[in-house]
Motif scaffolding. Structure first.
Motif, PDB file in Angstrom:
ATOM      1  N   ILE A 134       0.849  -1.182   0.000  1.00 24.79           N
ATOM      2  CA  ILE A 134       0.000   0.000   0.000  1.00 24.79           C
ATOM      3  C   ILE A 134       0.891   1.241   0.000  1.00 24.79           C
ATOM      4  O   ILE A 134       1.831   1.336   0.799  1.00 24.79           O
ATOM      5  CB  ILE A 134      -0.914   0.040   1.239  1.00 24.79           C
ATOM      6  N   GLU A 136       0.342   5.001   0.530  1.00 24.44           N
ATOM      7  CA  GLU A 136      -0.632   6.022   0.922  1.00 24.44           C
ATOM      8  C   GLU A 136      -0.296   7.388   0.342  1.00 24.44           C
ATOM      9  O   GLU A 136      -1.196   8.144  -0.036  1.00 24.44           O
ATOM     10  CB  GLU A 136      -0.714   6.094   2.449  1.00 24.44           C
ATOM     11  N   PHE A 141      -1.930   1.259  -4.762  1.00 23.30           N
ATOM     12  CA  PHE A 141      -1.520  -0.003  -4.156  1.00 23.30           C
ATOM     13  C   PHE A 141      -1.050  -0.940  -5.265  1.00 23.30           C
ATOM     14  O   PHE A 141      -1.298  -0.699  -6.450  1.00 23.30           O
ATOM     15  CB  PHE A 141      -2.678  -0.638  -3.374  1.00 23.30           C
ATOM     16  N   GLN A 165      -7.378   3.680  -2.859  1.00 21.03           N
ATOM     17  CA  GLN A 165      -7.067   3.195  -1.522  1.00 21.03           C
ATOM     18  C   GLN A 165      -7.904   1.959  -1.216  1.00 21.03           C
ATOM     19  O   GLN A 165      -9.113   1.960  -1.410  1.00 21.03           O
ATOM     20  CB  GLN A 165      -7.350   4.268  -0.466  1.00 21.03           C
ATOM     21  N   ASN A 167      -7.970  -1.627   1.698  1.00 19.23           N
ATOM     22  CA  ASN A 167      -7.384  -2.230   2.887  1.00 19.23           C
ATOM     23  C   ASN A 167      -6.282  -3.197   2.473  1.00 19.23           C
ATOM     24  O   ASN A 167      -6.345  -3.793   1.388  1.00 19.23           O
ATOM     25  CB  ASN A 167      -8.451  -2.985   3.685  1.00 19.23           C
ATOM     26  N   PRO A 168      -5.260  -3.384   3.300  1.00 17.39           N
ATOM     27  CA  PRO A 168      -4.167  -4.307   2.949  1.00 17.39           C
ATOM     28  C   PRO A 168      -4.657  -5.700   2.599  1.00 17.39           C
ATOM     29  O   PRO A 168      -4.164  -6.317   1.652  1.00 17.39           O
ATOM     30  CB  PRO A 168      -3.300  -4.308   4.212  1.00 17.39           C
ATOM     31  N   ALA A 171      -5.944  -5.901  -0.987  1.00 11.87           N
ATOM     32  CA  ALA A 171      -4.862  -5.966  -1.968  1.00 11.87           C
ATOM     33  C   ALA A 171      -4.217  -7.345  -1.988  1.00 11.87           C
ATOM     34  O   ALA A 171      -3.884  -7.877  -3.054  1.00 11.87           O
ATOM     35  CB  ALA A 171      -3.814  -4.891  -1.659  1.00 11.87           C
TER      36      ALA A 171
END
Length: 279
Positions: A134, A136, A141, A165, A167-168, A171
């Motif tokens: 990620i 930011e 990502f 964007q 969430n981890p 991804a």
């Protein structure tokens, strides 16, 4: 509270909320509410919860605060189920990172999970490592995978950088989906897929239906696995130290466009990273 088995930032958040140190306006409570403040509610529940509920209660408080900040500062809202899922994901990943002796009894795990070092596959099996990153500051990502044979030689490596964007865990799940799609397209058989995202592995192995964006990606992964059921494809969890090459490539893709590397055209610096896994 300070003895909870949760990340320090979560303890700090709960402490700030309990001491009224969070920068928020004072809300007007419903006159039917039996609690006059957060600390009264949390203290009462803390007394009746067992240790697991105490940990998760603190995590959900942190996740709600995180969601509130996303809404206030970035105009991004979250569904309730995603708030709860985020709390579970962060707690699981933090515990896994803290625990040097991986517990094979953890839900939906088995004795093949938890490798700390990359190991060459055996026979005709190939191994594909997947990871995500990620970024930011640049609002993007990436996810990447590296496929190798029983000698540790590169078969193919791919990475993709996407705007936005997520969430981890989203991804990470996208990366696994990309690997499974590649296996299907290539007609590969006998493949071991490795990832250091324990939550994704648990979700894929679970029969539960997750009603979230993460859950939708997981369902797509499950469907691909059904399509590949005769191809001997397995997914396992490994420690970050055993997934270094995919992590390296995912991080690299912040400065490089989508790429595909094969044995004949990968750069010299990548060969050193590959070689480190064989030491």
């Amino acid at each position: 509270m300070w003895n909870l088995r949760v990340p320090p930032k979560v303890k700090h958040l709960v402490w700030r909320a309990a001491t009224e140190c969070l920068p928020t306006k004072i809300g007007v409570l419903d006159t039917s509410d039996q609690y006059g403040s957060f600390v009264e509610w949390f203290s009462n529940e803390f007394d009746i919860w067992d240790s697991d509920k105490r940990n998760m209660g603190a995590m959900i408080c942190w996740s709600i605060w995180r969601c509130r900040n996303e809404l206030v500062w970035n105009q991004r809202g979250m569904e309730v189920i995603d708030v709860v899922e985020s709390a579970k994901v962060v707690l699981n990943q933090w515990r896994c990172a803290q625990d040097n002796s991986f517990d094979h009894n953890l839900g939906l795990m088995n004795s093949t999970d938890g490798d700390e070092h990359w190991v060459c596959p055996t026979g005709e099996t190939i191994k594909v490592n997947s990871d995500a990153a990620i970024f930011e500051t640049s609002n993007c990502f990436s996810y990447a995978f590296v496929a190798r044979d029983a000698e540790g030689r590169l078969i193919e490596a791919r990475s993709r950088c996407c705007p936005g964007q997520v969430n981890p865990e989203d991804a990470e799940a996208m990366g696994i989906r990309e690997v499974l799609s590649w296996i299907k397209e290539q007609g590969r058989e006998a493949v071991t897929v490795e990832t250091d995202c324990i939550v994704a592995v648990q979700a894929i192995r679970s029969d539960c239906l997750l009603l979230s964006y993460f859950g939708r990606i997981i369902q797509e992964c499950k469907k691909l696995l059904v399509d590949l059921k005769e191809k001997r494809v397995t997914i396992k969890f490994v420690k970050r130290s055993a997934n270094h090459i995919a992590h390296y490539l995912a991080k690299l893709s912040s400065s490089i466009a989508d790429l595909i590397w094969r044995v004949s055209d990968f750069p010299p610096e990548f060969s050193h990273v590959l070689a480190n896994d064989l030491i």
